[in-house]
Design an enzyme around this catalytic site. Structure first.
Site, short mmCIF file in Angstrom:
data_model
loop_
_atom_site.label_atom_id
_atom_site.label_comp_id
_atom_site.label_asym_id
_atom_site.label_seq_id
_atom_site.Cartn_x
_atom_site.Cartn_y
_atom_site.Cartn_z
N THR A 160 -13.52 7.61 -11.57
CA THR A 160 -12.49 7.08 -10.69
C THR A 160 -12.87 5.74 -10.08
O THR A 160 -12.03 5.08 -9.47
CB THR A 160 -12.14 8.10 -9.59
OG1 THR A 160 -10.91 7.76 -8.98
CG2 THR A 160 -13.26 8.17 -8.55
N GLU A 186 0.83 -1.21 0.00
CA GLU A 186 0.00 0.00 0.00
C GLU A 186 0.86 1.26 0.00
O GLU A 186 0.61 2.20 -0.77
CB GLU A 186 -0.93 -0.02 1.22
CG GLU A 186 -1.90 1.12 1.33
CD GLU A 186 -3.13 0.96 0.45
OE1 GLU A 186 -4.02 1.82 0.56
OE2 GLU A 186 -3.19 0.02 -0.36
N GLU A 221 -5.59 0.39 -9.00
CA GLU A 221 -4.90 1.48 -9.68
C GLU A 221 -3.77 1.01 -10.60
O GLU A 221 -3.55 1.59 -11.67
CB GLU A 221 -4.35 2.48 -8.65
CG GLU A 221 -5.42 3.29 -7.95
CD GLU A 221 -6.10 2.55 -6.82
OE1 GLU A 221 -7.15 3.02 -6.35
OE2 GLU A 221 -5.58 1.48 -6.40
#
Length: 598
Positions: free
Chosen positions: A589, A439, A501
């Site tokens: 998004t 992360e 992402e």
């Protein structure tokens, strides 16, 4: 009313009631103010019957009063959309062996989605999320079936039309007039619920989806009911019904205020109601006015004062958490408006100039790979900045943003930056033993992006600097105990929460360059993620990507974006390039595709 479909009797009851309500609707049908495009309507019907639903919500948000009503509304740009540059690579027909391999991989992703979806349907139907280890539901986003709404367009895209139709019937029963939460996140509700409903409508033209989108949009519109029309971060649903108004936040993230644009613009386009466009246009106007007033002129800080409309006080800048999507929405909203509102081009180009100059760094790695990572910056002025070389999984979207923006605005330098950023995320995936990046982590920035020889002693000194005094000067013990891959100087957060992402940028780079290496990287990422996250029922977040165990440490959590984003991007990277073409759609998004105007 239909809060749980756990057994056949309940499901049969629900279907019977919906059928009876549909019959009543047909007898009492009134003129619909929402117009259809007849050609796309025929397409979505797909030789089936046009289903009718009626809204049984306990509250009609269209009737909720508004205290701070604007005197006039900004109108959405009109005229024929500009002929914007092509975004997607001009693909040629693939050879049979390539198609066979791609089809197998696409099918594997589809199977992973179906497995998780079926578990959600069986054990968490109409709940916000499935707990993938205990196999039960939980509510985290208002109790309006977040996973169901978030995954609607993925069902359609994957060709799971029977499941899609069943999900639409369930969506028709969601009551947005009440919630299990006292307050709701305006940002999360916008990107997941409003975005999911709009996208599914754009793909299928199921009218009930637009009706529900209007209800959610009307509810969220009350977040703008402040004296200066700046939206609040969290909306008290019951207070919003009373229409007494709110006070703009004196401390709110830039993402929280600036990442509502795409959804409200598209809702305005679909309904013809200018107030939705006006709501976000006022925020855009503020960003335009304030862009050069920040401590890093051209770039927007993480935090701002919406009450005073002040963006000058915060010195922290990032493309990561609390800021990310506001920048992503600049080029995408430009495309969504057909290039008719140039302010979004200005906002993108000016902010990315600062990002390129101050925030992107080339990490020192043994193989001397020419890659980039997006870090954080502390700035007191344009001439007084300090780079924090912290990489986040969240910032892995940046490669795709630069590539898309570069193609849209014909900036080859940005396309090249996008490729290096995407490859940076691919590298950090491969560097960890699980094949998944953490992360949050740190690496050592090179002095120059042009050349970066590996210096073992310099890396070791940085590791000691980050870990001292715990390990004193014992770098070997520090590296071993902290489980640091070579080139990493610290890992601040070892989790992987099924984030999309990295695969998002890999997908965009494949579609914009046509390079097969991105498909290969995507497959490596998919297999690594499946190996580490699979449970008996679906997929779970993992607590430590730096450890390989036969049974990895998993967290009993599966956010809705696993089905809405991560698996969708994996599926699309192995799909024919005309499926959700980037020249026909822009994805919000939360990976919800909105149809671009023609």
């Amino acid at each position: 009313m239909f809060s749980n479909y756990r057994n056949k009797r309940t499901r049969l009851y629900a279907i019977t009631v919906i059928t009876l309500l549909s019959i009543l609707y047909l007898f009492n049908q009134r003129a619909d103010p929402l117009s259809f495009d007849s050609g796309r309507l025929e397409e979505y019907m797909n030789n089936g019957k046009h289903r009718k639903y009626t809204d049984i919500s306990s509250f009609d948000w269209r009737g909720a009063p508004v205290q701070n009503t604007p005197q006039s509304f900004a109108t959405i740009p009109t005229g024929k959309p500009l002929a914007l540059p092509r975004i997607q690579y001009d693909f040629v027909a693939e050879k049979k062996p390539e198609r066979v391999k791609r089809d197998k991989r696409q099918l594997a992703v589809r199977h992973a989605f179906q497995r998780a979806w079926n578990s959600y349907k069986k054990s968490a139907w109409m709940r916000d999320e499935l707990k993938p280890i205990s196999n039960e539901g939980k509510d985290t986003f208002g109790g309006w079936a977040a996973t169901l709404v978030d995954a609607l367009d993925t069902l359609w895209i994957m060709g799971l039309k029977e499941e899609f139709n069943e999900a639409v019937a369930a969506v028709a029963t969601i009551d947005f007039g009440k919630t299990s939460s006292t307050t709701i996140s305006v940002f999360e509700t916008t990107i997941r619920y409003l975005g999911g409903l709009i996208s599914a409508y754009d793909l299928s033209h199921e009218k009930v989806l637009l009706e529900k989108a209007v209800q959610v949009g009307e509810m969220l519109y009350r977040a703008f009911d402040t004296p200066n029309r700046m939206p609040i971060d969290r909306l008290d649903v019951e207070k919003a019904k009373l229409g007494e108004g709110f006070t703009a936040d004196s401390h709110i993230s830039i993402a929280g205020i600036g990442s509502l644009t795409m959804e409200f613009v598209r809702l305005a386009q679909l309904t013809g109601d200018a107030k939705y466009y006006d709501a976000v246009a006022r925020v855009t106007d503020l960003l335009d006015r304030a862009q050069n007033t920040t401590k890093l002129p051209g770039m927007f800080p993480i935090w701002m004062n919406a009450y005073d409309q002040d963006l000058s006080y915060d010195s922290s800048f990032t493309l990561g958490a609390m800021a990310d999507s506001v920048f992503e929405y600049f080029p995408k909203t430009f495309a969504l408006l057909g290039g008719l509102e140039p302010v979004y081009k200005k906002l993108y180009e000016n902010s990315m100039d600062m990002v390129d100059k101050h925030m992107l760094f080339r990490p020192m790695v043994p193989g001397r790979e020419d890659i980039l990572i997006s870090g954080n910056v502390r700035a007191e002025s344009a001439n007084n900045t300090e780079l924090d070389p912290e990489g986040q999984h969240l910032t892995c979207f940046v490669g795709g943003m630069f590539a898309l923006g570069g193609r849209l605005f014909e900036n080859k330098h940005h396309v090249d930056i996008g490729a290096k950023l995407a490859k940076g995320c691919i590298y950090t995936y491969k560097a960890l033993p699980t094949g998944i990046m953490p992360e949050i982590f740190l690496m050592l920035p090179c002095a120059s992006r042009e050349a970066c020889p590996w210096e073992q002693k310099k890396w070791e000194a940085e590791v000691i600097k980050r870990t001292h005094p715990v390990y004193l000067d014992d770098v070997n013990r520090a590296v071993k105990t902290e489980r640091l891959p070579v080139g990493f100087t610290a890992i601040r957060d070892r989790k992987y929460i099924l984030r999309p992402e990295a695969i998002e940028s890999v997908f965009v780079l494949y579609r914009t360059t046509g390079q097969k290496e991105y498909q290969e990287a995507a497959w490596d990422m998919f297999t690594a993620v499946m190996n580490a996250t699979s449970t008996a029922f679906a997929n779970a977040a993992i607590l430590d990507v730096s450890v390989i165990d036969e049974y990895p440490m998993q967290d009993d959590s599966m956010e809705s974006f696993w089905l809405a984003e991560t698996l969708k991007y994996f599926y699309l990277v192995f799909s024919p390039p005309d499926l959700i073409s980037l020249d026909e759609f822009v994805l919000n998004t939360e990976a919800h595709p909105f149809r671009r105007p023609k």
